[in-house]
Write a protein that holds these residues in place. Structure first.
Motif: not given
Length: 147
Positions: A18-23, A68-74, A83-87, A92-98
């Motif tokens: 998880v990228f970003g430790g906000g809410e 990573a099995a999956l990523a969250v860009a937040a 950039q995280i979403g594109r990378d 081939g890593i599932p990503v949620s771009v908040a």
């Protein structure tokens, strides 16, 4: 836009970042942990971590996605989330771009649990309030012992 296929996967012991430790990032972290994922949060600020999460106190680096099995860009940076979403997508890593549903390869659902059932609620990204109301209604139904 074509609707997303709901897919339920086993995250037990699988590494998620998880990228970003906000809410938003912390909410996503807690959900992932509740499903048994190993969660690493990347954020330059010191965080009060939920039990089971780890932190690397710095900004995003390409190698953060390794394994990573999956990523969250937040993060609070549109450019960094992009950039995280594109990378992640390229690898081939599932990503949620908040902050941009169009850049996400999966939508992070509102999770509803109860009575041995799990439901995930997502929208087409146009009405977050409607998603929250639907999730609350589903949670109420799942809490019904007569179900």
């Amino acid at each position: 836009m074509t609707p997303r296929f709901p897919l339920f996967i086993d995250l037990t012991g699988r590494p998620c970042v998880v990228f970003g430790g906000g809410e938003v990032g912390m909410r996503r972290t807690e959900v992932l942990l509740s499903f048994g994922a190993r969660v690493r949060i990347i954020d330059p600020e010191p965080l009060d971590l939920p039990a089971g999460a780890e932190q690397e106190q710095r900004g995003y680096m390409f190698g953060d996605l390794d394994g990573a099995a999956l990523a969250v860009a937040a993060t609070d940076s549109r450019e960094t989330n992009h950039q995280i979403g594109r990378d992640a997508a390229r690898r081939g890593i599932p990503v949620s771009v908040a902050d941009c549903a169009a850049e996400s390869t999966f939508y992070f659902p509102a999770v509803c649990e109860g009575g041995g059932l799990i439901a995930g609620v997502v929208s087409d990204g146009t009405d977050h309030e409607k998603t929250a109301r639907a999730a609350a209604a589903i949670r109420k139904v799942l809490e019904d012992p007569a179900l």
